[in-house]
Structure formats: structure tokens, C-alpha cells
Design a protein around this motif. Structure first.
Motif, PDB file in Angstrom:
ATOM      1  N   GLU A  15      48.231  48.152  39.808  1.00 29.79           N
ATOM      2  CA  GLU A  15      47.347  48.080  40.966  1.00 29.79           C
ATOM      3  C   GLU A  15      47.042  46.608  41.214  1.00 29.79           C
ATOM      4  O   GLU A  15      46.590  45.901  40.317  1.00 29.79           O
ATOM      5  CB  GLU A  15      46.049  48.846  40.699  1.00 29.79           C
TER       6      GLU A  15
ATOM      7  N   GLU B 122      42.024  39.438  42.795  1.00 29.04           N
ATOM      8  CA  GLU B 122      40.877  40.237  42.363  1.00 29.04           C
ATOM      9  C   GLU B 122      41.288  41.314  41.361  1.00 29.04           C
ATOM     10  O   GLU B 122      40.536  41.618  40.425  1.00 29.04           O
ATOM     11  CB  GLU B 122      40.209  40.890  43.574  1.00 29.04           C
ATOM     12  N   THR B 123      42.473  41.873  41.556  1.00 30.91           N
ATOM     13  CA  THR B 123      42.921  42.960  40.682  1.00 30.91           C
ATOM     14  C   THR B 123      44.399  42.803  40.380  1.00 30.91           C
ATOM     15  O   THR B 123      45.207  42.596  41.291  1.00 30.91           O
ATOM     16  CB  THR B 123      42.687  44.333  41.346  1.00 30.91           C
ATOM     17  N   CYS B 124      44.736  42.873  39.115  1.00 32.52           N
ATOM     18  CA  CYS B 124      46.128  42.952  38.680  1.00 32.52           C
ATOM     19  C   CYS B 124      46.114  43.826  37.425  1.00 32.52           C
ATOM     20  O   CYS B 124      46.221  43.352  36.302  1.00 32.52           O
ATOM     21  CB  CYS B 124      46.701  41.563  38.403  1.00 32.52           C
ATOM     22  N   LYS B 125      45.973  45.122  37.662  1.00 30.73           N
ATOM     23  CA  LYS B 125      45.718  46.070  36.578  1.00 30.73           C
ATOM     24  C   LYS B 125      46.983  46.847  36.249  1.00 30.73           C
ATOM     25  O   LYS B 125      47.540  47.556  37.083  1.00 30.73           O
ATOM     26  CB  LYS B 125      44.599  47.030  36.987  1.00 30.73           C
TER      27      LYS B 125
ATOM     28  N   GLU C  30      47.080  44.231  49.237  1.00 28.30           N
ATOM     29  CA  GLU C  30      46.857  45.173  48.147  1.00 28.30           C
ATOM     30  C   GLU C  30      47.923  46.270  48.180  1.00 28.30           C
ATOM     31  O   GLU C  30      48.388  46.668  49.243  1.00 28.30           O
ATOM     32  CB  GLU C  30      45.464  45.769  48.220  1.00 28.30           C
TER      33      GLU C  30
END
Length: 604
Positions: A12, A79-82, A31
């Protein structure tokens, strides 16, 4: 295909545009979510930031430093690199680079073997040689390559399409959950590109590998996404109207488009504060300045440290030897042996009075104590001056610069050769030799004498401190003796005439006769102009300069020949070129130094 609800995402990702003046894309955010078997097409014009985001996801930017760099330099905040926590770090992501990248030192089969042996899922067991061969054969055949025909080839022997297929085989061998593909179809003909796309589509469907695809070939991307067959892609190559729109994308096949930020010069106000791109380096004079700066700046510390060490070693050794040399006892024994018959002759006495002998010994010893220390000091100064100015100074510098400058130049030209940059210069009507050799050679002719002079001065100055420390002379006398040793007058008739008359000759001679007398370059001891040339060229300062320039010319000539010897040089051959240049250059320098020594012997 599994539904979105029952499929756990692999990755994600969300990146925010936090600085519109720096961020390469104008999107508020980027995103997406990647699932097993999914394909995300990251679209948009060149320069929109697609490769930057892909490199971050592929782990090519350090996690912490990469975030700071993206934010401060490009205005992008990740913000997100999951990632799916069940996937080990080493098994997450692989990358097919925009420029096909294979290990040039290995065959195609060797490249695949390396990828296979370092596959994260194979950490707990080892494949036998037979298993490796069969697996490599299967992987190459999977991407449309023949094991026996294509496996033994080097990367330089592959066409563009074959190289892309081989690179894809490496990624398949690694069994990564996500493969980032940066322009995998660039430079390929349409049929080859569609063939590679079909292999990617099979990989996605059969292996469940997720793909993050950057491409400007939408009709080929359709094949990877399963939206078009090979024949449909070929038919629609020039007609994009039949493509499935982004709104019809499923959660497994999706397109995210980045819109590029406008030019800084779109605004009149911004154009006033922006600088035009630099073209510095296009002129030979500019490349010459860059080379002089490079050769002097980066070579000077190496030269100074080497001459510091050699100056200390040689001066300490010389001073210690001179200090230990004591001829007093030897001279006194000779005096006692030779003076006794003389005294007997003058006195007529059979037995010489011991008082006479003692007085003579005291007088001789006093004379020796007065004359030997200055002689040692002068010998020490002359030895240091001759050794460093005429012999080892230029030699040490040349051997060091053979690696520093010669190796650097050979590597530069060899890299240009392997990357076809020299062929590019030829097509532009520019001589590759003129482009690289002339500025570099001219810069080396300036750098080498200056570096040699700097190192020699340092070594001689070290001697000024070491000698007195060992009790050999004093600093002021040492410096005077060194200066006199390296500035000996030329034994030429014109020079002698000027020196004896303290300027223009008088005594009834005309101005022209005086000029001819001053320009008489024959030696005072010979009418031969050959002797005059030897006299001039072997003068310490001139000899020092000539050796530096000749040695540097040899270094650059050997580097030039080594680098351009193979017109089809590959990156694999660059290290060999550098090694050959350094070794052969050093050998030629040593031979040339011997030739210079023979020239010194001819000096009368």
C-alpha cells in the motif's frame, strides 16, 4: 482471479505533493495498492517523477534518508509504504531497469545462476548442479531464450530484446512478490516488445507476481494487463481508441497517471530568477581547465605525502651514514706512518721524539675537525639536491601519476569507448582524440612539473631539518649549498661572455657583434652543438622539467593507446584497460629513467 475482498495486498503506497514548486507532478497525491497478480501502470510524461517513486519502492533509496531527500529536494512526502508483513524484506521487490542491466563479466546463464543462488526462498536449501542447470534452462525458455544457443552468450552479444528477456529471467529466478519495470519496452521493435509483454502477462497470471509498470507504450501495456492479445496490440499500435479506459480497470489492473509540473519558464517572474542550464565543458579550453584543476587538486596530497615520507627516509639515512663516517683515526695512522721518515730525515735522529708525533697528531686532528664537518654538510646537501632534482623526484612523481592520472584517463576513455560515446563524437564530426586527449595532455604537462617541483621542494626542505638534527651542518648553509647545486651556470660561450662582461660587451664591438656573441650556444669546452644540447638539457632545473614532461607524455600516450585499442570494448574490459595502462606506463617510465641516466653520464 481472486476478488479484492479475499486478497491480502502486497503493498500500500501513498505519496503527497507538499511543495508544488519542487514536486515534479501536479497531482495532489499518488496512491495505489498492489495485490498478488496485479499490474499497475504508472503513466505520465517524462520527468513527472515516475522513476523516482519506483526507485523508492524498489529500495534503491535509503528508507530514512530517501524520505528526507524526496521531501527536501522534490517536495514529495511518502506518507505510506506498507508491505505485507508476512513477506521477508529480501523477497519483496525486484527491478527491471530502464537500461538493461546484466553482469557483463558473466554469461547469460551465469547471470541467471547468480540470481537463482541468491533467491530469498532458497536460503534454507541448496540446489544441486543438475537442479541448477535444469532450473536455468526452464527460466530461459520461459522468457523465450534458448539455453544452449543463448545461455553461453555475454550480455554484449545480445540484442535489445534478448537482453530484456534475460533481465526478466533474473527477476523470475528471484521469485520476488513485486517486480518494478522501468520502461521495459523502450528501444524494442513492436513485435519484440509485445513478445516481452506477453511473458510478463504470463508471469503475472501464472506466478501471481505483482507488476509496477512504467511505460509510454499503452498498446503494449494492454497485453501485460490482459486487455489485448498480441495481434490486437499490433493492430492497435497506431490507434489508441480501442484501448480500455482507466475507468474500466479492475483492482488487479489499474493505471495511475502523473501529470507533470509545468516549466519554470512558463512564468515571466520565475524565469527572471532561474539560471539557464550550463554548457560548460563543450570547449577544449574549458575541458583543459577542468583537467588542470582535477590533476592538481586530487594529486597534490598524494605527491606531498609520498615526498614527505621519502624525504624523511633518505635524509635520515644519508645524515646517519655521514655522521657514522669517521676518518680521523685512519688519517692519523697514515700521518704517523708517513711523517716518521720525514722527521728522521730532518732531525737525523734514529728515534723520533714522541712529542713531535703528538704535536703533529694534534694539529692534524684539529685540521680534520675543522674541515670534515663542513665537507660532510656540503656532501649531504649536494646528495639531496642531485638525488631529488635529477633522479628520484621526477621518477616518484611519474610512477604515482601513472596510476592517478594515467589510470584515470584510461578509465575515462575506455568508459566512453564501451558506452559508444566515441562513436557519437565521430558522428557529430568531432575527433574523439581531440575531444579527450589534447585537453588532458596539455593539463598533464602543466600539472606534472608543478607537482614534481612541489614534492621535490618539500623533500629538500625536510633535509634542512633532518641534517642539523643529526649534527650535519646548519639550515642556512644547507639551503645555500642546495641552491648552488641546482643553479649551476651553463657552460655556454654566450652565457660566459655575458657573465664575464656583466651585460652587453664593449671594447669596440658593434651591437650586432655583441648579440651574436651572446647567442653563441656552443660549449666553452667543445665546438659540437650536440655537446651544447647535452649541456642545456642536463642542467638540473631544465633536466627536472624535461623528465617530468617526457614521463607524463609516456603515461598519457600509453593510456590513450590502451583505451582505444579495442573499438568494440565492453564495460567488462574497462578494468583491464586501466590495469594495462598503469602497468605498461610504469614500465616505460622506468626504462626512460634509465635512458635519462645515460644522458647524464654523457655530460662532461
Amino acid at each position: 482471479m481472486s476478488s479484492k475482498a479475499d486478497t491480502k495486498p502486497i503493498l500500500e503506497f501513498r505519496a503527497q505533493n507538499v511543495n508544488s514548486e519542487k514536486c515534479p507532478f501536479v497531482n495532489t497525491s499518488v496512491e495505489f495498492t498492489l495485490y498478488p497478480g496485479s499490474c499497475l501502470h504508472l503513466a505520465g510524461p517524462s520527468g513527472a517523477g515516475k522513476t523516482t517513486l519506483a526507485n523508492y519502492i524498489a529500495g534503491l533509496l535509503p528508507p530514512n534518508q530517501g524520505i528526507k531527500m524526496l521531501r527536501s529536494t522534490l517536495g514529495i512526502n511518502v506518507e505510506t509504504c506498507k508491505w505485507d508483513e508476512s513477506i521477508p524484506t529480501g523477497g519483496r521487490v525486484g527491478m527491471l531497469f530502464q537500461q538493461t542491466t546484466l553482469l557483463d563479466s558473466l554469461t547469460v546463464a551465469g547471470n541467471v545462476c547468480v540470481a537463482l543462488e541468491h533467491c530469498p526462498s532458497h536460503n534454507n536449501f541448496k540446489l544441486t548442479e543438475e537442479e541448477k542447470r535444469s532450473t536455468i534452462k526452464r527460466l530461459l525458455e520461459t522468457v523465450g531464450l534458448d539455453y544452449l544457443r543463448d545461455g553461453p552468450k555475454r550480455p554484449s552479444e545480445l540484442s535489445g530484446g534478448m537482453a530484456r528477456r534475460a533481465s526478466l529471467a533474473l527477476q523470475i529466478a528471484q521469485e520476488k512478490h513485486l517486480i518494478v519495470l522501468d520502461e521495459p519496452f523502450a528501444g524494442l521493435d513492436l513485435i519484440t516488445a509485445v513478445g516481452v509483454a506477453k511473458e510478463l502477462e504470463s508471469l503475472r497470471r501464472d506466478k501471481g507476481t505483482a507488476l509496477l509498470l512504467i511505460s509510454h507504450e499503452p498498446h503494449v501495456v494492454d497485453v501485460v494487463m490482459g486487455k489485448a492479445t498480441k495481434s490486437e496490440a499490433l493492430q492497435n499500435a497506431s490507434d489508441h481508441s480501442n484501448r480500455v479506459s482507466a475507468e474500466e480497470d479492475s483492482h488487479l489492473v489499474k493505471t495511475v497517471t502523473l501529470q507533470r509540473r509545468g516549466s519554470d519558464f512558463d512564468s515571466v517572474e520565475q524565469s527572471k530568477t532561474r539560471k539557464y542550464p550550463s554548457t560548460y565543458g563543450k570547449d577544449a579550453s574549458q575541458r583543459f581547465i577542468l583537467k588542470v584543476w582535477d590533476y592538481l587538486l586530487y594529486s597534490l596530497p598524494l605527491i606531498l605525502l609520498t615526498f614527505l615520507a621519502s624525504g624523511l627516509a633518505i635524509s635520515m639515512l644519508s645524515a646517519d651514514i655521514l655522521r657514522r663516517v669517521d676518518v680521523t683515526d685512519t688519517v692519523l695512522s697514515i700521518v704517523r706512518k708517513e711523517i716518521k721518515p720525514v722527521i728522521q730525515m730532518f732531525t737525523g735522529e734514529e728515534d723520533v721524539n714522541p712529542m713531535y708525533t703528538m704535536m703533529i697528531n694534534m694539529k692534524v686532528k684539529a685540521m680534520l675537525d675543522e674541515t670534515i664537518p663542513p665537507a660532510k654538510a656540503t656532501l649531504y646537501a649536494l646528495g639531496m639536491a642531485k638525488l631529488f632534482v635529477l633522479e628520484i623526484g621526477p621518477l616518484i612523481t611519474a610512477l604515482l601519476l601513472s596510476g592517478r592520472i594515467g589510470g584515470s584517463y584510461a578509465g575515462e576513455v575506455a568508459t566512453m569507448q564501451s558506452a559508444s560515446q566515441n562513436k557519437l563524437l565521430t558522428t557529430l564530426g568531432i575527433s574523439p582524440i581531440v575531444w579527450t586527449l589534447l585537453p588532458s595532455l596539455a593539463a598533464s604537462w602543466i600539472a606534472s612539473p608543478l607537482l614534481t617541483m612541489a614534492g621535490t621542494i618539500l623533500a629538500l626542505e625536510i633535509g634542512a631539518y633532518v641534517g642539523p638534527w643529526y649534527g650535519i651542518g646548519i639550515m642556512s648553509d644547507y639551503r645555500t649549498d642546495v641552491w648552488n647545486a641546482i643553479t649551476v651556470p651553463l657552460r655556454l660561450r654566450g652565457v660566459t661572455s655575458w657573465s664575464e662582461n656583466e651585460g652587453w660587451e664593449h671594447g669596440g664591438k658593434t651591437i650586432m657583434e655583441s648579440v651574436y656573441s651572446l647567442l653563441d650556444l656552443r660549449c666553452t669546452f667543445s665546438d659540437s652543438y650536440v655537446d651544447a644540447m647535452i649541456e642545456i638539457s642536463t642542467h638540473p632545473i631544465i633536466f627536472h622539467l624535461i623528465k617530468s614532461i617526457v614521463f607524463m607524455s609516456i603515461i598519457m600516450g600509453v593510456a590513450e593507446i590502451s583505451a582505444r585499442h579495442d573499438p568494440n570494448l565492453t564495460p567488462r574490459g574497462v578494468p583491464k584497460v586501466i590495469t594495462t595502462s598503469v602497468v605498461m606506463g610504469s614500465l616505460f617510465i622506468i626504462f626512460s629513467d634509465w635512458a635519462f641516466s645515460q644522458l647524464l653520464l654523457k655530460r662532461r
